[in-house]
Design a protein around this motif. Structure first.
Motif, short mmCIF file in Angstrom:
data_model
loop_
_atom_site.label_atom_id
_atom_site.label_comp_id
_atom_site.label_asym_id
_atom_site.label_seq_id
_atom_site.Cartn_x
_atom_site.Cartn_y
_atom_site.Cartn_z
N ARG A 160 -6.01 3.86 -13.20
CA ARG A 160 -5.74 4.69 -14.38
C ARG A 160 -5.67 3.85 -15.64
O ARG A 160 -6.22 4.20 -16.69
CB ARG A 160 -4.45 5.49 -14.22
CG ARG A 160 -4.18 6.42 -15.42
CD ARG A 160 -2.86 7.17 -15.33
NE ARG A 160 -1.75 6.44 -14.76
CZ ARG A 160 -1.04 5.48 -15.37
NH1 ARG A 160 -1.35 5.10 -16.59
NH2 ARG A 160 -0.03 4.89 -14.76
N HIS B 87 0.84 -1.21 0.00
CA HIS B 87 0.00 0.00 0.00
C HIS B 87 0.87 1.25 0.00
O HIS B 87 2.04 1.23 0.39
CB HIS B 87 -0.92 0.01 1.22
CG HIS B 87 -2.06 -0.95 1.11
ND1 HIS B 87 -3.05 -1.02 2.05
CD2 HIS B 87 -2.38 -1.88 0.16
CE1 HIS B 87 -3.92 -1.94 1.69
NE2 HIS B 87 -3.52 -2.49 0.56
N LYS B 88 0.30 2.36 -0.42
CA LYS B 88 0.95 3.67 -0.46
C LYS B 88 2.10 3.74 -1.47
O LYS B 88 2.99 4.57 -1.36
CB LYS B 88 1.47 4.08 0.93
CG LYS B 88 0.43 4.04 2.02
CD LYS B 88 -0.63 5.06 1.80
CE LYS B 88 -1.63 5.04 2.97
NZ LYS B 88 -2.82 5.81 2.70
N GLN B 89 2.07 2.86 -2.47
CA GLN B 89 3.07 2.89 -3.53
C GLN B 89 2.44 3.24 -4.89
O GLN B 89 3.08 3.07 -5.91
CB GLN B 89 3.81 1.55 -3.62
CG GLN B 89 4.60 1.23 -2.38
CD GLN B 89 5.38 -0.07 -2.51
OE1 GLN B 89 5.83 -0.44 -3.60
NE2 GLN B 89 5.55 -0.77 -1.40
N ARG B 90 1.18 3.68 -4.87
CA ARG B 90 0.43 4.11 -6.06
C ARG B 90 0.11 2.95 -7.02
O ARG B 90 -0.23 3.18 -8.18
CB ARG B 90 1.16 5.23 -6.81
CG ARG B 90 1.55 6.38 -5.92
CD ARG B 90 0.97 7.74 -6.13
NE ARG B 90 0.17 8.02 -7.28
CZ ARG B 90 -1.14 8.32 -7.22
NH1 ARG B 90 -1.75 8.36 -6.07
NH2 ARG B 90 -1.80 8.61 -8.31
N ASN C 72 -10.32 10.46 -5.61
CA ASN C 72 -9.03 10.96 -6.10
C ASN C 72 -8.68 10.38 -7.47
O ASN C 72 -7.86 10.95 -8.19
CB ASN C 72 -7.91 10.64 -5.11
CG ASN C 72 -8.00 11.49 -3.86
OD1 ASN C 72 -8.56 12.58 -3.88
ND2 ASN C 72 -7.47 10.98 -2.76
N CYS C 73 -9.31 9.26 -7.82
CA CYS C 73 -9.10 8.64 -9.13
C CYS C 73 -10.11 9.13 -10.17
O CYS C 73 -10.10 8.66 -11.30
CB CYS C 73 -9.17 7.12 -9.01
SG CYS C 73 -7.81 6.38 -8.09
N PHE D 281 -10.27 7.41 -1.90
CA PHE D 281 -9.32 6.90 -2.89
C PHE D 281 -9.94 6.97 -4.29
O PHE D 281 -9.32 7.48 -5.23
CB PHE D 281 -8.92 5.45 -2.56
CG PHE D 281 -8.18 4.77 -3.68
CD1 PHE D 281 -6.83 5.00 -3.87
CD2 PHE D 281 -8.85 3.93 -4.57
CE1 PHE D 281 -6.14 4.39 -4.92
CE2 PHE D 281 -8.17 3.31 -5.62
CZ PHE D 281 -6.82 3.54 -5.79
N ALA E 253 -3.72 3.08 -7.66
CA ALA E 253 -4.02 4.23 -8.53
C ALA E 253 -3.57 3.96 -9.96
O ALA E 253 -4.24 4.34 -10.92
CB ALA E 253 -3.37 5.49 -7.97
N THR E 254 -2.44 3.29 -10.12
CA THR E 254 -1.96 2.96 -11.46
C THR E 254 -2.90 1.97 -12.14
O THR E 254 -3.24 2.14 -13.32
CB THR E 254 -0.53 2.39 -11.40
OG1 THR E 254 0.33 3.38 -10.83
CG2 THR E 254 -0.02 1.99 -12.77
#
Length: 133
Positions: A89, A79-82, A115-116, A112, A85-86
């Motif tokens: 995307r 977690h917290k390594q994006r 933010n996406c 979360f 989110a990647t």
């Protein structure tokens, strides 16, 4: 070596069970069905640290009008390594032509997804029939 991303949805059962168990998801208790569900998804993106499956996102879609993102999970130690989110995307880029993109989120993860680029529906409530806790 950095994180590697893939769109291969033919994943080993043990890798899937290990990932789903790491986040304590009930789906891990049904390894054969889980593997089949992932293989039958419209799309799957995965994140790999070497040969270790550390993240996954899948999509269920008609490919034109609507896409539902069902699973998004990342091993807690990553977690917290994006990574999440990647994966989001990558999926939202792939389905940018769809009129509606849907995700059902746990309340703890709503920010979360906001933010996406997702928004909370004004008067929309998800409904379920499920034997998974």
């Amino acid at each position: 070596m950095g994180m590697r991303y893939s769109d291969n949805k033919n994943l080993e059962r043990e890798q899937l069970v290990s990932l789903f168990t790491s986040v304590e998801w009930e789906s891990a208790k049904y390894p054969q069905e889980l593997q089949l569900a992932i293989a039958n998804s419209h799309s799957v993106y995965t994140a790999w640290d070497g040969d270790k499956l550390v993240g996954l996102m899948n999509a269920l879609s008609d490919g034109v009008m609507t896409v539902y993102y069902h699973y998004l999970l990342v091993r807690p130690e990553y977690h917290k390594q994006r990574i999440g989110a990647t994966l989001v995307r990558m999926m939202t880029d792939k389905y940018s032509g769809c009129r509606t993109q849907v995700v059902i989120s746990y309340s703890s993860q709503v920010n979360f997804y906001k933010n996406c680029g997702f928004t909370v529906g004004d008067d929309e409530i998800p409904l379920f029939i499920s034997d998974l806790v």
